[in-house]
Design a protein around this motif. Structure first.
Motif, mmCIF file in Angstrom:
data_model
loop_
_atom_site.group_PDB
_atom_site.id
_atom_site.type_symbol
_atom_site.label_atom_id
_atom_site.label_comp_id
_atom_site.label_asym_id
_atom_site.label_seq_id
_atom_site.Cartn_x
_atom_site.Cartn_y
_atom_site.Cartn_z
ATOM 1 N N LYS A 24 39.503 38.142 43.554
ATOM 2 C CA LYS A 24 39.672 38.382 42.125
ATOM 3 C C LYS A 24 41.158 38.493 41.764
ATOM 4 O O LYS A 24 41.592 37.968 40.741
ATOM 5 C CB LYS A 24 38.933 39.650 41.711
ATOM 6 C CG LYS A 24 37.435 39.492 41.665
ATOM 7 C CD LYS A 24 36.748 40.770 41.282
ATOM 8 C CE LYS A 24 36.859 40.976 39.796
ATOM 9 N NZ LYS A 24 36.103 42.164 39.345
ATOM 10 N N LYS A 25 41.936 39.148 42.602
ATOM 11 C CA LYS A 25 43.363 39.316 42.313
ATOM 12 C C LYS A 25 44.073 37.965 42.374
ATOM 13 O O LYS A 25 44.916 37.659 41.524
ATOM 14 C CB LYS A 25 43.985 40.291 43.318
ATOM 15 C CG LYS A 25 45.419 40.625 43.033
ATOM 16 C CD LYS A 25 45.944 41.671 43.980
ATOM 17 C CE LYS A 25 47.398 41.962 43.690
ATOM 18 N NZ LYS A 25 47.954 42.918 44.626
ATOM 19 N N ASP A 26 43.711 37.146 43.376
ATOM 20 C CA ASP A 26 44.322 35.821 43.480
ATOM 21 C C ASP A 26 43.957 34.960 42.284
ATOM 22 O O ASP A 26 44.800 34.236 41.729
ATOM 23 C CB ASP A 26 43.888 35.141 44.775
ATOM 24 C CG ASP A 26 44.457 35.808 46.009
ATOM 25 O OD1 ASP A 26 43.888 35.630 47.091
ATOM 26 O OD2 ASP A 26 45.480 36.520 45.885
ATOM 27 N N ALA A 27 42.697 35.012 41.854
ATOM 28 C CA ALA A 27 42.264 34.226 40.701
ATOM 29 C C ALA A 27 42.983 34.687 39.446
ATOM 30 O O ALA A 27 43.371 33.883 38.597
ATOM 31 C CB ALA A 27 40.752 34.338 40.535
ATOM 32 N N SER A 28 43.155 35.994 39.306
ATOM 33 C CA SER A 28 43.853 36.538 38.148
ATOM 34 C C SER A 28 45.303 36.063 38.110
ATOM 35 O O SER A 28 45.831 35.705 37.061
ATOM 36 C CB SER A 28 43.798 38.063 38.201
ATOM 37 O OG SER A 28 44.583 38.627 37.185
ATOM 38 N N ARG A 86 46.533 33.312 39.504
ATOM 39 C CA ARG A 86 46.550 31.879 39.167
ATOM 40 C C ARG A 86 46.318 31.665 37.681
ATOM 41 O O ARG A 86 46.983 30.838 37.047
ATOM 42 C CB ARG A 86 45.498 31.136 39.981
ATOM 43 C CG ARG A 86 45.939 30.804 41.392
ATOM 44 C CD ARG A 86 45.014 29.775 42.040
ATOM 45 N NE ARG A 86 43.624 30.213 42.084
ATOM 46 C CZ ARG A 86 43.074 30.948 43.049
ATOM 47 N NH1 ARG A 86 43.818 31.325 44.068
ATOM 48 N NH2 ARG A 86 41.802 31.294 42.997
ATOM 49 N N ALA A 87 45.407 32.422 37.091
ATOM 50 C CA ALA A 87 45.121 32.277 35.660
ATOM 51 C C ALA A 87 46.327 32.680 34.821
ATOM 52 O O ALA A 87 46.667 32.025 33.831
ATOM 53 C CB ALA A 87 43.903 33.106 35.277
ATOM 54 N N ALA A 88 47.006 33.761 35.222
ATOM 55 C CA ALA A 88 48.190 34.211 34.482
ATOM 56 C C ALA A 88 49.293 33.162 34.566
ATOM 57 O O ALA A 88 49.976 32.880 33.569
ATOM 58 C CB ALA A 88 48.668 35.545 35.027
ATOM 59 N N ASN A 89 49.459 32.585 35.725
ATOM 60 C CA ASN A 89 50.479 31.540 35.871
ATOM 61 C C ASN A 89 50.131 30.318 35.040
ATOM 62 O O ASN A 89 51.017 29.690 34.434
ATOM 63 C CB ASN A 89 50.630 31.155 37.343
ATOM 64 C CG ASN A 89 51.302 32.233 38.167
ATOM 65 O OD1 ASN A 89 51.985 33.100 37.613
ATOM 66 N ND2 ASN A 89 51.109 32.201 39.473
ATOM 67 N N THR A 90 48.842 29.971 34.975
ATOM 68 C CA THR A 90 48.421 28.816 34.182
ATOM 69 C C THR A 90 48.651 29.092 32.698
ATOM 70 O O THR A 90 49.137 28.210 31.971
ATOM 71 C CB THR A 90 46.930 28.521 34.443
ATOM 72 O OG1 THR A 90 46.757 28.324 35.841
ATOM 73 C CG2 THR A 90 46.466 27.296 33.696
ATOM 74 N N ARG A 91 48.321 30.301 32.222
ATOM 75 C CA ARG A 91 48.548 30.649 30.819
ATOM 76 C C ARG A 91 50.039 30.611 30.493
ATOM 77 O O ARG A 91 50.446 30.107 29.437
ATOM 78 C CB ARG A 91 47.981 32.041 30.524
ATOM 79 C CG ARG A 91 46.484 32.078 30.354
ATOM 80 C CD ARG A 91 46.012 33.407 29.787
ATOM 81 N NE ARG A 91 46.416 34.569 30.564
ATOM 82 C CZ ARG A 91 45.704 35.081 31.568
ATOM 83 N NH1 ARG A 91 44.557 34.521 31.931
ATOM 84 N NH2 ARG A 91 46.150 36.136 32.222
ATOM 85 N N ARG A 92 50.863 31.123 31.399
ATOM 86 C CA ARG A 92 52.310 31.139 31.176
ATOM 87 C C ARG A 92 52.850 29.714 31.064
ATOM 88 O O ARG A 92 53.648 29.404 30.184
ATOM 89 C CB ARG A 92 53.004 31.894 32.317
ATOM 90 C CG ARG A 92 54.468 32.159 32.080
ATOM 91 C CD ARG A 92 55.114 32.956 33.212
ATOM 92 N NE ARG A 92 54.400 34.187 33.508
ATOM 93 C CZ ARG A 92 53.854 34.454 34.708
ATOM 94 N NH1 ARG A 92 53.917 33.583 35.694
ATOM 95 N NH2 ARG A 92 53.240 35.596 34.913
ATOM 96 N N GLN A 93 52.387 28.822 31.940
ATOM 97 C CA GLN A 93 52.851 27.449 31.910
ATOM 98 C C GLN A 93 52.347 26.738 30.652
ATOM 99 O O GLN A 93 53.089 25.972 30.031
ATOM 100 C CB GLN A 93 52.368 26.710 33.157
ATOM 101 C CG GLN A 93 52.944 25.320 33.291
ATOM 102 C CD GLN A 93 54.470 25.347 33.439
ATOM 103 O OE1 GLN A 93 55.019 26.129 34.205
ATOM 104 N NE2 GLN A 93 55.153 24.493 32.690
#
Length: 166
Positions: free
Chosen positions: A147-151, A153-160
């Motif tokens: 869950k932490k890894d997915a979170s 990755r999602a934060a990095n995708t939103r930032r990009q």
């Protein structure tokens, strides 16, 4: 150097110490210096061993280390003399090794300069206009949970995505 100590040396030991004088060391190459270093080290080890064995044996007979200390003066002085000689030879070996390293470096640099002066032929294949798309390599080790890894990755995708939109 103590004249009494020099007089107590054997002829072979006196010659060995004489080989470590500055003028005598100047004419030696690196291999000869290493040979001399080994011979001096053997002599130093011999007298260190004699001194330690004699001192430890005299402790029980004399009643303490302080009482047995003056008894072993000759071996202690010879060990110190050979230690000083060893230090002189070691410094000279280090200087010879540094000179040899500098010479080798200069030779390598000269060889590199002479080969780089010639034009190089490119051996790389030409770039193709087709780019390959592949997924990024997956991490084999997680940092603390799926869950932490997915979170992350999602934060990095939103930032990009936010950067791309602006």
């Amino acid at each position: 150097m103590n004249q009494r100590l020099l007089n107590s040396l054997t002829d072979a030991e006196r010659l060995l110490v004489a080989e470590t004088e500055r003028d005598a060391l100047k004419g030696l190459d690196e291999d000869e210096l290493l040979d001399l270093h080994q011979r001096i080290r053997r002599a130093r080890t011999k007298y260190m061993k004699n001194y330690r064995r004699g001192a430890s044996a005299a402790v029980a007979a004399r009643g303490g280390r302080g009482f047995s200390y003056p008894k072993n003066q000759r071996d202690r002085d010879k060990a110190e003399l050979f230690e000083l000689s060893l230090a002189r030879v070691s410094r000279e070996v280090a200087a010879a090794a540094n000179r040899a390293a500098a010479e080798l470096k200069a030779e390598r640099l000269e060889a590199a300069r002479s080969t780089s002066a010639a034009p190089k032929a490119t051996t790389r294949p030409p770039r193709s206009s087709v780019t390959k798309t592949s997924s990024p390599p997956r991490a084999t080790k997680t940092t603390g949970g799926l869950k932490k890894d997915a979170s992350t990755r999602a934060a990095n995708t939103r930032r990009q995505a936010k950067r791309d939109a602006s």
